[in-house]
Write an enzyme that holds these catalytic residues in place. Structure first.
Site, short mmCIF file in Angstrom:
data_model
loop_
_atom_site.label_atom_id
_atom_site.label_comp_id
_atom_site.label_asym_id
_atom_site.label_seq_id
_atom_site.Cartn_x
_atom_site.Cartn_y
_atom_site.Cartn_z
N LYS A 204 0.86 -1.18 0.00
CA LYS A 204 0.00 0.00 0.00
C LYS A 204 0.90 1.23 0.00
O LYS A 204 1.93 1.25 0.70
CB LYS A 204 -0.88 -0.04 1.25
CG LYS A 204 -1.90 1.09 1.34
CD LYS A 204 -2.79 0.92 2.57
CE LYS A 204 -3.85 2.00 2.67
NZ LYS A 204 -4.72 1.83 3.87
N SER B 42 -9.69 2.01 3.02
CA SER B 42 -8.79 2.75 2.16
C SER B 42 -7.81 1.86 1.39
O SER B 42 -7.23 2.34 0.41
CB SER B 42 -7.98 3.75 2.99
OG SER B 42 -7.16 3.08 3.93
N SER C 107 -9.95 -0.40 7.21
CA SER C 107 -9.36 -0.19 5.88
C SER C 107 -8.66 -1.40 5.26
O SER C 107 -8.25 -1.33 4.10
CB SER C 107 -8.36 0.97 5.93
OG SER C 107 -9.03 2.20 5.86
#
Lengths: 125, 491
Positions: free
Chosen positions: B83, B158, B182
């Site tokens: 990420k 997210s 997330s």
């Protein structure tokens, strides 16, 4: 045109003269914010909110503030506030050097430098 | 390319590890196959901010050389995506923001370092909600991520780039971070497995901070077994993170072999109230029946303050974010506005231009709840309610070993559907946020489909119960094949 410090200060002054920008309002918490309050919060947060963003920001922040205001209904007398999930204490570490000076590498991300210093607009007249 | 390497993308991590060690294919072949897949499919998903082709190929060659020399770690040659919230040395690290559009990290996050030291090969950096603030991956400066099950829909957020990339078989595993759901919510919305460990289990060093008392790193994978493999490498004490917990890391892979017999599974009464899509509820109930059929004991439990978890979070997280994001000042790194009139103008315009609308709203919400006269009414109050929520879990775990329920109230929603009202978006995390407030580990595993869209089963355990959570999830996945389903366009 950018919002300058002077403009921000004027907004704060103007609002203060109306009885305070962020008047504490307990136990009934405010359920909406107005434009002047939002501009004051933005100034505290060092954020310029563009003129065309203000109306939407006021609307959405008001919704958020309204939403979180329901916390006031919770019975929390004598409840110890929880700051951290594991109730840890900060751990001291030995006072020894662990990192070398990597200034050039780190400053390669800086927007403006000179002789190893960060450049900013003139602060002192 | 050998016959066996043509379908490499279809294999989960554990299977790839076996193939590499047997010599069925090389790390270079595997890396090349997946890079080609990313090249072919990323356009339809926007799952990547950066694809690190040269670095990946070089690392793959090193991995093959290590293997030939009888060296190499437990993940030698296995591909992973990070990420874009994790700092990666000499590689762009944007956090999905214009603020860090050109930021090249001078160091590696501990998670990145540990995975690389174990031989994992980074293929790139995944797209995400800006500064991890969002539940749909639509707030990214680099555009929204699309769900491979239906590209008109969100992959959750997210960590939506990570979930979309794993779901579309562009990569077998990806790191993520979870501050309010997330990792778990995007896993649920894409039919992948998402693990958020206990707060402090995995180092936060080099993970760009959003809300420091809630943030935790984890993984999105194809199975609980794969998650166990990665967690064993990622977890453990790190002196560079002041909240890292110093306790032994169990052998999570060995722990998968346990049984569901006698495991007390708490079913939260409030989870099935209004708000949960009825078809999702049915899928979750069916999953609970599967656990029961293997000897698990279902028990009803109460989380009486569940409804307050989202408003509590939206005081605590923005308050911490307003403090954490004060470091972005346009001076030392990050976006700087042109031609500032003075220092204040430099700060305000750099931040005003560098941050997107949702990030600005959160910073302002946090600034407001911490401001003079409001601190007690909002922030202190939220910390007290956080204690109540944490106590609810403690009471529940007196009677049960694990809590099971839905991960998200609905399957994947359409892009743009929830962007008008931030509160509607926030409520998507109602089932996941409690675990962050209390610091508990949680995992989402695929448990069915509604109208062709995946549904997630959420398991939460007591602090440091990752081993039993992974075991429950793994045992469930031995009995079901929801986690093996692949979106049609990405087979």
């Amino acid at each position: 045109m950018p919002t300058t410090l002077h403009k921000v200060a004027c907004i704060i002054c103007a609002h203060a003269s109306q009885g305070g920008a962020l008047r504490p309002n307990t136990p009934d918490l405010p359920v909406s914010l107005d434009k002047v309050q939002v501009q004051h919060i933005a100034a505290l947060a060092r954020l310029r909110v563009a003129d065309d963003e203000i109306a939407e920001t006021v609307d959405k922040l008001s919704r958020i503030v309204d939403f979180v205001a329901q916390l006031s209904q919770a019975a929390t007398d004598d409840v110890v506030p929880m700051a951290h999930p594991l109730n840890q204490v900060q751990r001291p570490r030995p006072d020894r050097i662990t990192e070398s000076n990597d200034r050039d590498r780190i400053q390669s991300n800086a927007p403006a430098i000179s002789d190893g210093f960060y450049l900013v607009p003139k602060v002192l007249e | 390319m050998s016959a066996s390497s043509r379908d490499l993308h279809a294999q989960p991590l554990t299977q790839l590890a076996a193939g590499l060690s047997r010599g069925d294919f090389s790390a270079l072949e595997l890396t090349q196959a997946l890079l080609a897949r990313i090249e072919r499919h990323n356009g339809s998903l926007n799952a990547f901010v950066t694809v690190t082709v040269d670095e990946a190929l070089a690392a793959a060659k090193r991995a093959d050389a290590d293997r030939a020399a009888g060296k190499g770690g437990v993940l030698n040659g296995l591909p992973i995506v990070h990420k874009d919230i994790f700092c990666t040395r000499d590689v762009l690290t944007t956090c999905g923001s214009r603020m860090l559009e050109n930021f090249v990290s001078p160091y590696d996050a501990t998670v990145v370092e540990r995975l690389a030291d174990a031989g994992a090969i980074m293929l790139g950096k995944s797209n995400m909600d800006e500064f991890a603030m969002g539940s749909s991956s639509e707030t990214s400066y680099f555009g929204p991520v699309r769900n491979p099950w239906d590209t008109e829909r969100s992959p959750g957020g997210s960590s939506g780039g990570s979930s979309a990339a794993v779901a579309a078989r562009l990569v077998p595993a990806a790191t993520g971070t979870d501050t309010g759901g997330s990792i778990r919510q995007p896993a649920a919305l894409t039919g992948t497995t998402g693990l958020k460990p206990t707060y402090g289990r995995v180092s936060r060093y080099g993970m760009i901070a959003f809300a420091s008392s809630l943030d935790q790193a984890g993984v999105i994978t194809r199975s609980a077994g794969d998650a166990a493999l990665l967690l064993g490498v990622m977890a453990g004490f790190d002196e560079r993170d002041s909240t890292s917990v110093d306790r032994p890391v169990p052998d999570y892979v060995a722990g998968l072999a346990g049984s569901l017999k006698g495991v007390r599974v708490g079913v939260v009464r409030q989870h099935f109230d209004a708000g949960l899509d009825e078809h999702c509820a049915a899928a979750v109930r069916e999953a609970l029946a599967v656990l029961e059929s293997q000897g698990a004991i279902l028990t009803e439990v109460d989380l009486p303050n569940l409804d307050l978890s989202v408003p509590t979070y939206y005081v605590v997280a923005p308050a911490e974010c307003s403090s954490n994001l004060s470091r972005f000042d346009g001076v030392r790194f990050g976006h700087r506005a042109d031609d500032p009139e003075d220092l204040m103008d430099l700060y305000c315009r750099s931040r005003g231009e560098g941050f997107g609308a949702e990030v600005k709203r959160r910073i302002m919400t946090g600034t407001y709840v911490l401001s003079a006269g409001y601190y007690d009414a909002y922030y202190l109050k939220a910390q007290q309610v956080r204690q109540l929520i944490s106590d609810d879990f403690r009471h529940a775990f007196a009677d049960v070993d694990v809590i099971a329920g839905p991960t998200a109230p609905t399957p994947a929603f359409k892009l743009g559907d929830k962007t008008d009202d931030p509160v509607t978006m926030y409520l998507n995390d109602i089932y996941t946020i409690g675990a962050n407030l209390a610091g508990l580990p949680g995992i989402s595993v695929p448990c069915g489909f509604v109208d062709g869209l995946p549904v997630g089963l959420h398991l939460v355990g007591p602090h440091f119960a990752e081993e039993s959570l992974l075991c429950c999830a793994h045992q469930y996945q031995q009995l079901t094949d929801w986690h093996e389903q692949c979106p049609g366009d990405y087979r």
